[in-house]
Design a protein around this motif. Structure first.
Motif, mmCIF file in Angstrom:
data_model
loop_
_atom_site.group_PDB
_atom_site.id
_atom_site.type_symbol
_atom_site.label_atom_id
_atom_site.label_comp_id
_atom_site.label_asym_id
_atom_site.label_seq_id
_atom_site.Cartn_x
_atom_site.Cartn_y
_atom_site.Cartn_z
ATOM 1 N N GLN A 157 1.510 -0.014 -4.792
ATOM 2 C CA GLN A 157 1.289 -1.218 -5.595
ATOM 3 C C GLN A 157 -0.157 -1.710 -5.502
ATOM 4 O O GLN A 157 -0.657 -2.339 -6.417
ATOM 5 N N ILE A 158 -0.788 -1.454 -4.368
ATOM 6 C CA ILE A 158 -2.201 -1.784 -4.202
ATOM 7 C C ILE A 158 -2.888 -0.634 -3.495
ATOM 8 O O ILE A 158 -2.251 0.128 -2.762
ATOM 9 N N THR A 159 -4.153 -0.482 -3.733
ATOM 10 C CA THR A 159 -4.946 0.528 -3.037
ATOM 11 C C THR A 159 -6.073 -0.210 -2.331
ATOM 12 O O THR A 159 -7.123 -0.461 -2.902
ATOM 13 N N ALA A 160 -5.803 -0.578 -1.122
ATOM 14 C CA ALA A 160 -6.777 -1.350 -0.357
ATOM 15 C C ALA A 160 -6.594 -1.061 1.121
ATOM 16 O O ALA A 160 -5.518 -0.643 1.556
ATOM 17 N N VAL A 177 0.850 -1.201 0.000
ATOM 18 C CA VAL A 177 0.000 0.000 0.000
ATOM 19 C C VAL A 177 0.879 1.243 0.000
ATOM 20 O O VAL A 177 0.660 2.172 -0.775
#
Length: 168
Positions: free
Chosen positions: A13-16, A9
């Motif tokens: 690399q990820i949006t969670a 995050v």
């Protein structure tokens, strides 16, 4: 797992929202997880960078020390960032009434099924599959359920891994 997800995050690399739930029968194991205290020896395999980000030096308590130890080792506690992403839950996967998680993106259930009767394993895997969001992944230890085929779960092909994806 929580540290890797938080790093992903932070790197964009990820949006969670990161939430890791650890379930166990053992109240002692759950208490240790909730306490978030680790000796230097327990953190020996944690690389320096995440160790600096997610652990702070703390004062050792008698509970942190094994009885034969004479010298106080360094004890570290997890940072609030890491602590707030991990939830410890009492679960007995063999008793469905104790296991009601919110839909999960990923479930790791490794080296548990080998302790169950072979005929009980498919039902537990089916139950875990129903706890996944559509598209979610179930990681099992290779060899725990050979040749298993269940409605709504498809084998996800990764070498040396036993992974199922919820497709329905």
């Amino acid at each position: 797992m929580a540290m890797c997800a938080l790093d992903a995050v932070a790197a964009g690399q990820i949006t969670a929202r990161v939430r890791v739930t650890g379930g166990d029968l053992s109240q002692l194991a759950l208490a240790k997880l909730r306490a978030g205290r680790y000796t230097e020896r327990q953190l020996a395999d944690v690389p320096p960078s995440p160790r600096r980000r997610y652990f702070q030096l703390a004062t050792a308590t008698p509970r942190d020390l094994a009885p034969p130890e004479l010298a106080k080792p360094n004890v570290f506690r997890v940072t609030e960032t890491l602590h707030s992403t991990v939830l410890a839950q009492p679960w007995n996967l063999c008793r469905p009434e104790t296991f009601h998680p919110e839909p999960q993106d990923i479930i790791f259930c490794q080296n548990l099924l080998i302790y169950l009767r072979r005929d009980a394993r498919p039902e537990l895997v089916r139950r875990l599959g129903t706890c996944l969001r559509l598209g979610g992944y179930l990681f099992l230890a290779p060899g725990e359920v050979l040749g298993l085929r269940l409605a709504g779960l498809e084998r996800f092909d990764v070498p040396d891994c036993l992974i199922y994806q919820r497709v329905a």
